[in-house]
Design an enzyme around this catalytic site. Sequence first.
Site, PDB file in Angstrom:
ATOM      1  N   GLU A   1      49.233  41.013  36.658  1.00 28.59           N
ATOM      2  CA  GLU A   1      49.080  42.070  35.665  1.00 28.59           C
ATOM      3  C   GLU A   1      48.011  41.693  34.635  1.00 28.59           C
ATOM      4  O   GLU A   1      47.536  40.552  34.581  1.00 28.59           O
ATOM      5  CB  GLU A   1      50.409  42.333  34.953  1.00 28.59           C
ATOM      6  CG  GLU A   1      50.981  41.137  34.217  1.00 28.59           C
ATOM      7  CD  GLU A   1      52.416  41.355  33.738  1.00 28.59           C
ATOM      8  OE1 GLU A   1      53.099  42.253  34.271  1.00 28.59           O
ATOM      9  OE2 GLU A   1      52.835  40.618  32.838  1.00 28.59           O
TER      10      GLU A   1
ATOM     11  N   HIS B   1      54.704  33.749  30.168  1.00 27.88           N
ATOM     12  CA  HIS B   1      54.119  34.628  29.159  1.00 27.88           C
ATOM     13  C   HIS B   1      55.192  35.429  28.438  1.00 27.88           C
ATOM     14  O   HIS B   1      56.339  35.513  28.896  1.00 27.88           O
ATOM     15  CB  HIS B   1      53.113  35.587  29.802  1.00 27.88           C
ATOM     16  CG  HIS B   1      53.727  36.500  30.828  1.00 27.88           C
ATOM     17  ND1 HIS B   1      53.906  36.132  32.136  1.00 27.88           N
ATOM     18  CD2 HIS B   1      54.218  37.771  30.735  1.00 27.88           C
ATOM     19  CE1 HIS B   1      54.477  37.128  32.807  1.00 27.88           C
ATOM     20  NE2 HIS B   1      54.665  38.132  31.967  1.00 27.88           N
TER      21      HIS B   1
ATOM     22  N   ARG C   1      63.192  35.911  33.949  1.00 28.99           N
ATOM     23  CA  ARG C   1      63.378  35.651  32.522  1.00 28.99           C
ATOM     24  C   ARG C   1      63.888  34.220  32.360  1.00 28.99           C
ATOM     25  O   ARG C   1      64.917  33.859  32.935  1.00 28.99           O
ATOM     26  CB  ARG C   1      64.374  36.667  31.976  1.00 28.99           C
ATOM     27  CG  ARG C   1      64.499  36.729  30.474  1.00 28.99           C
ATOM     28  CD  ARG C   1      65.559  37.749  30.050  1.00 28.99           C
ATOM     29  NE  ARG C   1      65.258  39.088  30.519  1.00 28.99           N
ATOM     30  CZ  ARG C   1      66.089  39.829  31.238  1.00 28.99           C
ATOM     31  NH1 ARG C   1      67.268  39.365  31.605  1.00 28.99           N
ATOM     32  NH2 ARG C   1      65.743  41.031  31.611  1.00 28.99           N
TER      33      ARG C   1
END
Length: 323
Positions: free
Chosen positions: A122, A180, A200
Amino acid sequence: MDKILYPIKFAPILKDKIWGGQKLKTVLNKQSDLHNIGESWEISDVDGDTSIVSNGYYKGKSLKDLLKILGPDLIGQQNYRIFEDKFPLLIKFIDAREDLSIQLHPNDKLAAERHNSFGKTEMWYVMQADEGSNLIVDFNQKVTPEKYLKHLEDKTLTDILNFEKVNTGDTYFIEVGRVHAIGAGVMLAEIQQTSDVTYRVYDWDRVDDNGNERELHNDLAIDAIDFDMPDNFRVSYSKIENESNEMVSCPYFTTSYLEVTNTLKKINKKDTFFIYICVEGEAVISYNHHSESIKVGETILLPADATHYEITSKKAKLLEVYV
């Protein structure tokens, strides 16, 4: 059904998030009764969250319907051979009132094996950032898996993370395997592969209204982190008006910055669709005797069949995306 081709808009899919805020409503004019809107999915072919056309002949049809009706005319011959009836990109706006969880995404191989999904490469374009806000991108030192796990266990992970102060227009390329997080006060546009797979690893010890912490995925994440990734995540790009200024080009998408102050006659020779994301101002995109306005916070899909089209504006900043 007849094949009618024109600039296509979709109804945004709004997501309530524990960390979300109000900017998608107050700044980008998204209509919703949700209290904490964290994300607006602008173009999505994620299962269970498929975009619905909001304009023109195909209004009410889903993106999946369009792929079946238009096929290569929509996404291009080569893309159709690769992706068939699956749209390859997911376009979002994100508003972080609070820090997002520290996370990463698996590569294509792991995502296919574990989740029957694409990976999730992304990029981010910062549309607005409160003073002092930041992004977390990668580590601030050389980190081994052993050092990472020790800091994770000691709840000192933030000590080894790289914090980036950001301003409007800053752009970051987030490859698979890179740790990130979006920081509080940042609103951005996100362009990514069609995937909703996120690992996560730390969520700031937050709990929901029922006192429950969100699920962590550390067993899956340790194999997915790339500890040897180069420091190449900051994107530099030129801003020549009325030209496409390339920002990111990777196997999954190419994104350019386009500031329009005139009427641009565009020619598409690439056998692919184009997506335009308006990050400032307003423009009109005209193709095949159809004209459609695009305002800040809106997104338009131009079919691959659009070999000649025009973009007109006195002042608009667009992100131009294709595969």
